[in-house]
Design a protein around this motif. Sequence first.
Motif, PDB file in Angstrom:
ATOM      1  N   SER A  28     -12.326  50.395  47.369  1.00  0.00           N
ATOM      2  CA  SER A  28     -12.347  49.567  48.583  1.00  0.00           C
ATOM      3  C   SER A  28     -12.320  48.079  48.274  1.00  0.00           C
ATOM      4  CB  SER A  28     -13.595  49.892  49.415  1.00  0.00           C
ATOM      5  OG  SER A  28     -14.778  49.635  48.668  1.00  0.00           O
ATOM      6  N   GLU A  29     -12.591  47.724  47.001  1.00  0.00           N
ATOM      7  CA  GLU A  29     -12.579  46.317  46.587  1.00  0.00           C
ATOM      8  C   GLU A  29     -11.233  45.909  45.998  1.00  0.00           C
ATOM      9  OE1 GLU A  29     -17.111  45.498  45.185  1.00  0.00           O
ATOM     10  OE2 GLU A  29     -15.974  46.923  43.941  1.00  0.00           O
ATOM     11  N   ILE A  30     -10.285  46.830  46.048  1.00  0.00           N
ATOM     12  CA  ILE A  30      -8.952  46.578  45.502  1.00  0.00           C
ATOM     13  C   ILE A  30      -7.960  46.423  46.649  1.00  0.00           C
ATOM     14  CG2 ILE A  30      -7.079  47.531  44.095  1.00  0.00           C
ATOM     15  CD1 ILE A  30      -9.233  49.136  42.574  1.00  0.00           C
ATOM     16  N   ARG A  31      -7.088  45.426  46.528  1.00  0.00           N
ATOM     17  CA  ARG A  31      -5.993  45.292  47.483  1.00  0.00           C
ATOM     18  C   ARG A  31      -4.795  46.049  46.905  1.00  0.00           C
ATOM     19  NH1 ARG A  31      -5.804  40.082  47.858  1.00  0.00           N
ATOM     20  NH2 ARG A  31      -6.990  39.893  49.788  1.00  0.00           N
ATOM     21  N   TRP A  32      -4.569  47.241  47.437  1.00  0.00           N
ATOM     22  CA  TRP A  32      -3.500  48.099  46.944  1.00  0.00           C
ATOM     23  C   TRP A  32      -2.192  47.777  47.651  1.00  0.00           C
ATOM     24  CZ3 TRP A  32      -4.798  51.367  43.009  1.00  0.00           C
ATOM     25  CH2 TRP A  32      -6.147  51.712  42.866  1.00  0.00           C
ATOM     26  N   HIS A  33      -1.087  47.984  46.946  1.00  0.00           N
ATOM     27  CA  HIS A  33       0.217  47.974  47.603  1.00  0.00           C
ATOM     28  C   HIS A  33       0.408  49.312  48.306  1.00  0.00           C
ATOM     29  CE1 HIS A  33       4.741  48.478  47.552  1.00  0.00           C
ATOM     30  NE2 HIS A  33       4.564  47.385  48.268  1.00  0.00           N
ATOM     31  N   ASN A  34       0.128  50.373  47.570  1.00  0.00           N
ATOM     32  CA  ASN A  34       0.117  51.730  48.124  1.00  0.00           C
ATOM     33  C   ASN A  34      -0.788  52.541  47.204  1.00  0.00           C
ATOM     34  OD1 ASN A  34       0.721  54.553  48.551  1.00  0.00           O
ATOM     35  ND2 ASN A  34       2.528  53.898  49.699  1.00  0.00           N
ATOM     36  N   GLU A  35      -2.014  52.773  47.648  1.00  0.00           N
ATOM     37  CA  GLU A  35      -3.017  53.376  46.770  1.00  0.00           C
ATOM     38  C   GLU A  35      -2.553  54.701  46.173  1.00  0.00           C
ATOM     39  OE1 GLU A  35      -7.702  54.828  46.764  1.00  0.00           O
ATOM     40  OE2 GLU A  35      -6.889  53.763  48.506  1.00  0.00           O
ATOM     41  N   SER A  36      -1.962  55.543  46.965  1.00  0.00           N
ATOM     42  CA  SER A  36      -1.561  56.869  46.496  1.00  0.00           C
ATOM     43  C   SER A  36      -0.479  56.784  45.418  1.00  0.00           C
ATOM     44  CB  SER A  36      -1.057  57.719  47.664  1.00  0.00           C
ATOM     45  OG  SER A  36      -0.586  58.971  47.213  1.00  0.00           O
ATOM     46  N   THR A  37       0.586  56.039  45.712  1.00  0.00           N
ATOM     47  CA  THR A  37       1.677  55.957  44.736  1.00  0.00           C
ATOM     48  C   THR A  37       1.290  55.103  43.531  1.00  0.00           C
ATOM     49  OG1 THR A  37       2.699  54.079  45.901  1.00  0.00           O
ATOM     50  CG2 THR A  37       3.447  56.296  46.502  1.00  0.00           C
ATOM     51  N   ASP A  38       0.489  54.045  43.754  1.00  0.00           N
ATOM     52  CA  ASP A  38       0.057  53.202  42.639  1.00  0.00           C
ATOM     53  C   ASP A  38      -0.778  54.000  41.646  1.00  0.00           C
ATOM     54  OD1 ASP A  38       1.296  50.876  43.477  1.00  0.00           O
ATOM     55  OD2 ASP A  38      -0.449  50.113  44.534  1.00  0.00           O
ATOM     56  N   THR A  39      -1.781  54.717  42.131  1.00  0.00           N
ATOM     57  CA  THR A  39      -2.664  55.465  41.227  1.00  0.00           C
ATOM     58  C   THR A  39      -1.905  56.579  40.515  1.00  0.00           C
ATOM     59  OG1 THR A  39      -3.418  56.825  43.099  1.00  0.00           O
ATOM     60  CG2 THR A  39      -4.770  54.924  42.495  1.00  0.00           C
ATOM     61  N   THR A  40      -0.986  57.215  41.228  1.00  0.00           N
ATOM     62  CA  THR A  40      -0.197  58.286  40.610  1.00  0.00           C
ATOM     63  C   THR A  40       0.683  57.742  39.493  1.00  0.00           C
ATOM     64  OG1 THR A  40      -0.174  59.570  42.665  1.00  0.00           O
ATOM     65  CG2 THR A  40       1.518  60.085  41.037  1.00  0.00           C
ATOM     66  N   LYS A  41       1.359  56.630  39.760  1.00  0.00           N
ATOM     67  CA  LYS A  41       2.254  56.044  38.761  1.00  0.00           C
ATOM     68  C   LYS A  41       1.473  55.545  37.554  1.00  0.00           C
ATOM     69  CE  LYS A  41       6.076  52.754  38.277  1.00  0.00           C
ATOM     70  NZ  LYS A  41       6.992  51.842  39.019  1.00  0.00           N
ATOM     71  N   PRO A  84      -9.423  37.457  51.549  1.00  0.00           N
ATOM     72  CA  PRO A  84     -10.051  36.790  50.405  1.00  0.00           C
ATOM     73  C   PRO A  84      -9.405  37.217  49.102  1.00  0.00           C
ATOM     74  CG  PRO A  84     -11.363  38.678  51.039  1.00  0.00           C
ATOM     75  CD  PRO A  84     -10.253  38.584  52.058  1.00  0.00           C
ATOM     76  N   GLU A  85      -9.733  36.502  48.027  1.00  0.00           N
ATOM     77  CA  GLU A  85      -9.267  36.890  46.701  1.00  0.00           C
ATOM     78  C   GLU A  85      -9.832  38.257  46.348  1.00  0.00           C
ATOM     79  OE1 GLU A  85      -7.337  36.424  42.933  1.00  0.00           O
ATOM     80  OE2 GLU A  85      -7.207  35.153  44.720  1.00  0.00           O
ATOM     81  N   MET A  86      -8.946  39.176  45.975  1.00  0.00           N
ATOM     82  CA  MET A  86      -9.353  40.519  45.569  1.00  0.00           C
ATOM     83  C   MET A  86      -8.517  40.937  44.367  1.00  0.00           C
ATOM     84  SD  MET A  86      -9.556  42.486  49.265  1.00  0.00           S
ATOM     85  CE  MET A  86     -10.182  44.022  48.586  1.00  0.00           C
ATOM     86  N   LEU A  87      -9.002  41.937  43.634  1.00  0.00           N
ATOM     87  CA  LEU A  87      -8.179  42.507  42.588  1.00  0.00           C
ATOM     88  C   LEU A  87      -7.008  43.207  43.257  1.00  0.00           C
ATOM     89  CD1 LEU A  87      -7.753  43.127  39.564  1.00  0.00           C
ATOM     90  CD2 LEU A  87      -8.925  45.298  39.967  1.00  0.00           C
ATOM     91  N   THR A  88      -5.806  42.733  43.007  1.00  0.00           N
ATOM     92  CA  THR A  88      -4.601  43.294  43.618  1.00  0.00           C
ATOM     93  C   THR A  88      -3.887  44.193  42.615  1.00  0.00           C
ATOM     94  OG1 THR A  88      -4.329  41.402  45.096  1.00  0.00           O
ATOM     95  CG2 THR A  88      -2.367  42.731  44.639  1.00  0.00           C
ATOM     96  N   VAL A  89      -3.535  45.392  43.071  1.00  0.00           N
ATOM     97  CA  VAL A  89      -2.796  46.333  42.232  1.00  0.00           C
ATOM     98  C   VAL A  89      -1.505  46.688  42.955  1.00  0.00           C
ATOM     99  CG1 VAL A  89      -2.786  48.590  41.121  1.00  0.00           C
ATOM    100  CG2 VAL A  89      -4.919  47.270  41.236  1.00  0.00           C
ATOM    101  N   ASN A  90      -0.395  46.311  42.330  1.00  0.00           N
ATOM    102  CA  ASN A  90       0.925  46.591  42.888  1.00  0.00           C
ATOM    103  C   ASN A  90       1.868  46.829  41.714  1.00  0.00           C
ATOM    104  OD1 ASN A  90       3.431  46.673  44.079  1.00  0.00           O
ATOM    105  ND2 ASN A  90       3.206  44.775  45.248  1.00  0.00           N
ATOM    106  N   VAL A  91       2.147  48.092  41.417  1.00  0.00           N
ATOM    107  CA  VAL A  91       3.052  48.397  40.313  1.00  0.00           C
ATOM    108  C   VAL A  91       4.446  48.753  40.816  1.00  0.00           C
ATOM    109  CG1 VAL A  91       1.223  49.088  38.727  1.00  0.00           C
ATOM    110  CG2 VAL A  91       2.242  50.808  40.224  1.00  0.00           C
ATOM    111  N   ASP A  92       4.660  48.549  42.119  1.00  0.00           N
ATOM    112  CA  ASP A  92       5.973  48.807  42.714  1.00  0.00           C
ATOM    113  C   ASP A  92       6.815  47.546  42.807  1.00  0.00           C
ATOM    114  OD1 ASP A  92       5.434  51.534  43.157  1.00  0.00           O
ATOM    115  OD2 ASP A  92       4.344  51.061  44.986  1.00  0.00           O
ATOM    116  N   GLU A  93       6.185  46.387  42.635  1.00  0.00           N
ATOM    117  CA  GLU A  93       6.870  45.088  42.674  1.00  0.00           C
ATOM    118  C   GLU A  93       6.197  44.196  41.639  1.00  0.00           C
ATOM    119  OE1 GLU A  93       7.740  44.516  47.401  1.00  0.00           O
ATOM    120  OE2 GLU A  93       5.653  44.387  46.717  1.00  0.00           O
ATOM    121  N   LEU A  94       6.990  43.517  40.828  1.00  0.00           N
ATOM    122  CA  LEU A  94       6.423  42.718  39.751  1.00  0.00           C
ATOM    123  C   LEU A  94       7.164  41.399  39.600  1.00  0.00           C
ATOM    124  CD1 LEU A  94       6.211  45.597  37.112  1.00  0.00           C
ATOM    125  CD2 LEU A  94       4.243  44.587  38.301  1.00  0.00           C
ATOM    126  N   ASP A  95       6.426  40.369  39.167  1.00  0.00           N
ATOM    127  CA  ASP A  95       7.082  39.159  38.680  1.00  0.00           C
ATOM    128  C   ASP A  95       6.767  39.065  37.184  1.00  0.00           C
ATOM    129  OD1 ASP A  95       4.513  38.085  38.406  1.00  0.00           O
ATOM    130  OD2 ASP A  95       4.662  36.851  40.208  1.00  0.00           O
TER     131      ASP A  95
END
Length: 296
Positions: free
Chosen positions: A31-44, A85-96
């Motif tokens: 709940s403290e993570i800003r997910w792009h898509n929790e299901s697909t992110d965790t699976t990948k 607010p600033e949160m740990l963001t996890v997004n492995v579907d889009e990257l810079d």
Amino acid sequence: MGSITNHIKSIFCICTSFLIISQDAKAILPSEIRWHNESTDTTKITSILISASELNAKDPNQVVAFIGKQFIGTPYAAGTLEGVPEMLTVNVDELDCTTYIDVVSAMAVTIGERRNSWQDFVHNLEKMRYRQGKVDGYASRIHYISDWIVTNAHKGFIRDVTDRLSNPSYQIKTLDYMSRHRDNYPALSDSLEYERIKSMEVGYRSHRYPYIKSNALLGKNAAKMLKEGDIVALTTKTEGLDVSHLGIIVFEDGIPHLMHASMKEGKVVIDRLPLSEYLRKNRTVNGVRVIRILEQ
């Protein structure tokens, strides 16, 4: 008696390790993570970590190269870490270029610890992305690559090997690009965060760091100095800034190329140009720093 004592010690070590893993897992809640898509992110994430753990890699560089290649074709997107607010963001579907290295490095460290769950990954991602290892506002995130190198070298995750390579040069720069371009960073409209960034920049006044000049990476020189899986930071001539781009070295026909999240290509690619040619065509770049993930 000795064997019983050793058995008790082993049980204690296992229990202690379990407690450490449990504490690590609780370090940050989903709940403290800003997910792009929790299901697909965790699976990948889990899928890549399991595959990497089955490599039986000889060194962390091999792990970095393998993990980096799993993201080839991933769409390029800038600014994915921004939010209030600033949160740990996890997004492995889009990257810079930064988040690409961010994600690959944290995954490689996780594998080095002989762990392969997404929970372990996000724990390491937070530790490596934030100066004190915990989210505490925008300024707690590491924004300058020199700061990322110093901080994570101190934590024992990485080593800057640039000065161990052939004939390094040195550059002295005051890193204050963010505070001097405040309008480019919406989060710095907050006076407190702005002052915190300025305070951090004070530690990088007249900052001296090694780099390999672009012209020293021509021909066979680059192949002699670099290893597949090296993380390279492209140093820039831009005032107040140390690094303008990041990537990972891969070899094609014995020649180093840059694997990176390319804005021009719009995705993660192995660049068609050899590294030396890529550097030559980028006139604001004057060289590279070379970083390696350490054995954990």
